[in-house]
Design a protein around this motif. Sequence first.
Motif, PDB file in Angstrom:
ATOM      1  N   ILE A   8       0.852  -1.187   0.000  1.00  0.00           N
ATOM      2  CA  ILE A   8       0.000   0.000   0.000  1.00  0.00           C
ATOM      3  C   ILE A   8       0.887   1.236   0.000  1.00  0.00           C
ATOM      4  N   ILE A   9       0.355   2.306  -0.492  1.00  0.00           N
ATOM      5  CA  ILE A   9       1.056   3.582  -0.511  1.00  0.00           C
ATOM      6  C   ILE A   9       0.250   4.549   0.346  1.00  0.00           C
ATOM      7  N   LEU A  10       0.931   5.206   1.268  1.00  0.00           N
ATOM      8  CA  LEU A  10       0.271   6.147   2.166  1.00  0.00           C
ATOM      9  C   LEU A  10       0.871   7.524   1.999  1.00  0.00           C
ATOM     10  N   SER A  11       0.078   8.539   2.163  1.00  0.00           N
ATOM     11  CA  SER A  11       0.560   9.916   2.202  1.00  0.00           C
ATOM     12  C   SER A  11       0.445  10.397   3.642  1.00  0.00           C
ATOM     13  N   VAL A  12       1.548  10.934   4.150  1.00  0.00           N
ATOM     14  CA  VAL A  12       1.605  11.342   5.552  1.00  0.00           C
ATOM     15  C   VAL A  12       2.180  12.747   5.629  1.00  0.00           C
ATOM     16  N   ASP A  13       1.677  13.518   6.566  1.00  0.00           N
ATOM     17  CA  ASP A  13       2.212  14.851   6.823  1.00  0.00           C
ATOM     18  C   ASP A  13       3.719  14.733   7.052  1.00  0.00           C
ATOM     19  N   LYS A  14       4.502  15.496   6.305  1.00  0.00           N
ATOM     20  CA  LYS A  14       5.960  15.414   6.360  1.00  0.00           C
ATOM     21  C   LYS A  14       6.486  15.612   7.780  1.00  0.00           C
ATOM     22  N   LYS A  15       5.851  16.461   8.546  1.00  0.00           N
ATOM     23  CA  LYS A  15       6.287  16.740   9.927  1.00  0.00           C
ATOM     24  C   LYS A  15       6.091  15.527  10.840  1.00  0.00           C
ATOM     25  N   LYS A  16       5.165  14.650  10.479  1.00  0.00           N
ATOM     26  CA  LYS A  16       4.846  13.506  11.335  1.00  0.00           C
ATOM     27  C   LYS A  16       5.328  12.185  10.742  1.00  0.00           C
ATOM     28  N   GLU A  17       6.043  12.258   9.623  1.00  0.00           N
ATOM     29  CA  GLU A  17       6.478  11.050   8.921  1.00  0.00           C
ATOM     30  C   GLU A  17       7.346  10.148   9.798  1.00  0.00           C
ATOM     31  N   LYS A  18       8.351  10.699  10.447  1.00  0.00           N
ATOM     32  CA  LYS A  18       9.269   9.895  11.247  1.00  0.00           C
ATOM     33  C   LYS A  18       8.525   9.157  12.360  1.00  0.00           C
ATOM     34  N   LYS A  35      11.494   4.899  -0.028  1.00  0.00           N
ATOM     35  CA  LYS A  35      11.559   5.006  -1.491  1.00  0.00           C
ATOM     36  C   LYS A  35      12.954   4.675  -1.987  1.00  0.00           C
ATOM     37  N   GLU A  36      13.966   5.079  -1.225  1.00  0.00           N
ATOM     38  CA  GLU A  36      15.352   4.808  -1.613  1.00  0.00           C
ATOM     39  C   GLU A  36      15.642   3.312  -1.602  1.00  0.00           C
ATOM     40  N   GLU A  37      15.161   2.610  -0.573  1.00  0.00           N
ATOM     41  CA  GLU A  37      15.358   1.156  -0.498  1.00  0.00           C
ATOM     42  C   GLU A  37      14.644   0.454  -1.653  1.00  0.00           C
ATOM     43  N   LEU A  38      13.451   0.901  -1.963  1.00  0.00           N
ATOM     44  CA  LEU A  38      12.694   0.341  -3.078  1.00  0.00           C
ATOM     45  C   LEU A  38      13.441   0.551  -4.388  1.00  0.00           C
ATOM     46  N   LEU A  39      13.971   1.750  -4.591  1.00  0.00           N
ATOM     47  CA  LEU A  39      14.715   2.055  -5.808  1.00  0.00           C
ATOM     48  C   LEU A  39      15.981   1.209  -5.910  1.00  0.00           C
ATOM     49  N   HIS A  40      16.724   1.069  -4.809  1.00  0.00           N
ATOM     50  CA  HIS A  40      17.944   0.252  -4.815  1.00  0.00           C
ATOM     51  C   HIS A  40      17.625  -1.209  -5.132  1.00  0.00           C
ATOM     52  N   ARG A  41      16.532  -1.723  -4.584  1.00  0.00           N
ATOM     53  CA  ARG A  41      16.129  -3.103  -4.870  1.00  0.00           C
ATOM     54  C   ARG A  41      15.747  -3.256  -6.334  1.00  0.00           C
ATOM     55  N   PHE A  42      15.019  -2.275  -6.865  1.00  0.00           N
ATOM     56  CA  PHE A  42      14.622  -2.308  -8.273  1.00  0.00           C
ATOM     57  C   PHE A  42      15.847  -2.302  -9.179  1.00  0.00           C
ATOM     58  N   ILE A  43      16.784  -1.402  -8.896  1.00  0.00           N
ATOM     59  CA  ILE A  43      17.999  -1.311  -9.711  1.00  0.00           C
ATOM     60  C   ILE A  43      18.829  -2.580  -9.579  1.00  0.00           C
ATOM     61  N   GLY A  44      18.918  -3.109  -8.369  1.00  0.00           N
ATOM     62  CA  GLY A  44      19.688  -4.331  -8.152  1.00  0.00           C
ATOM     63  C   GLY A  44      19.133  -5.533  -8.884  1.00  0.00           C
ATOM     64  N   ASN A  45      17.820  -5.556  -9.099  1.00  0.00           N
ATOM     65  CA  ASN A  45      17.181  -6.685  -9.781  1.00  0.00           C
ATOM     66  C   ASN A  45      16.968  -6.445 -11.276  1.00  0.00           C
ATOM     67  N   ALA A  46      17.298  -5.250 -11.755  1.00  0.00           N
ATOM     68  CA  ALA A  46      17.075  -4.923 -13.167  1.00  0.00           C
ATOM     69  C   ALA A  46      18.114  -5.634 -14.042  1.00  0.00           C
ATOM     70  N   PRO A  47      17.735  -6.009 -15.257  1.00  0.00           N
ATOM     71  CA  PRO A  47      18.696  -6.617 -16.178  1.00  0.00           C
ATOM     72  C   PRO A  47      19.850  -5.651 -16.464  1.00  0.00           C
ATOM     73  N   GLN A  48      21.042  -6.194 -16.600  1.00  0.00           N
ATOM     74  CA  GLN A  48      22.220  -5.357 -16.783  1.00  0.00           C
ATOM     75  C   GLN A  48      22.576  -5.102 -18.253  1.00  0.00           C
ATOM     76  N   ASN A  49      22.448  -6.088 -19.095  1.00  0.00           N
ATOM     77  CA  ASN A  49      22.867  -5.947 -20.493  1.00  0.00           C
ATOM     78  C   ASN A  49      21.683  -6.086 -21.437  1.00  0.00           C
ATOM     79  N   VAL A  50      20.846  -5.093 -21.467  1.00  0.00           N
ATOM     80  CA  VAL A  50      19.663  -5.116 -22.318  1.00  0.00           C
ATOM     81  C   VAL A  50      20.080  -4.681 -23.726  1.00  0.00           C
ATOM     82  N   PRO A  51      19.814  -5.513 -24.724  1.00  0.00           N
ATOM     83  CA  PRO A  51      20.262  -5.205 -26.085  1.00  0.00           C
ATOM     84  C   PRO A  51      19.363  -4.193 -26.804  1.00  0.00           C
TER      85      PRO A  51
END
Length: 70
Positions: A8-18, A35-51
């Motif tokens: 699920i994706i939630l929107s939270v007041d930035k002041k209360k996020e932590k 979001k950073e962890e999600l992006l790193h996982r996505f990049i880590g699992n992405a194909p490396q040599n796409v023709p």
Amino acid sequence: MPATTARIILSVDKKKEKAFLEMLKLFDFVKVESKEELLHRFIGNAPQNVPLTEADVVNEVMEHRYGKKQ
């Protein structure tokens, strides 16, 4: 994640996020991922040599946006 989980994706007041994230981490059935962890996982699992050439990418974008290839 097990097949019986839901993402699920939630929107939270930035002041209360932590505080909100710390509260969620108290539940053993909730996995909190930034979001950073999600992006790193996505990049880590992405194909490396796409023709694909740059022209291939441009053609795909043009077809998706305008319904036609260049």
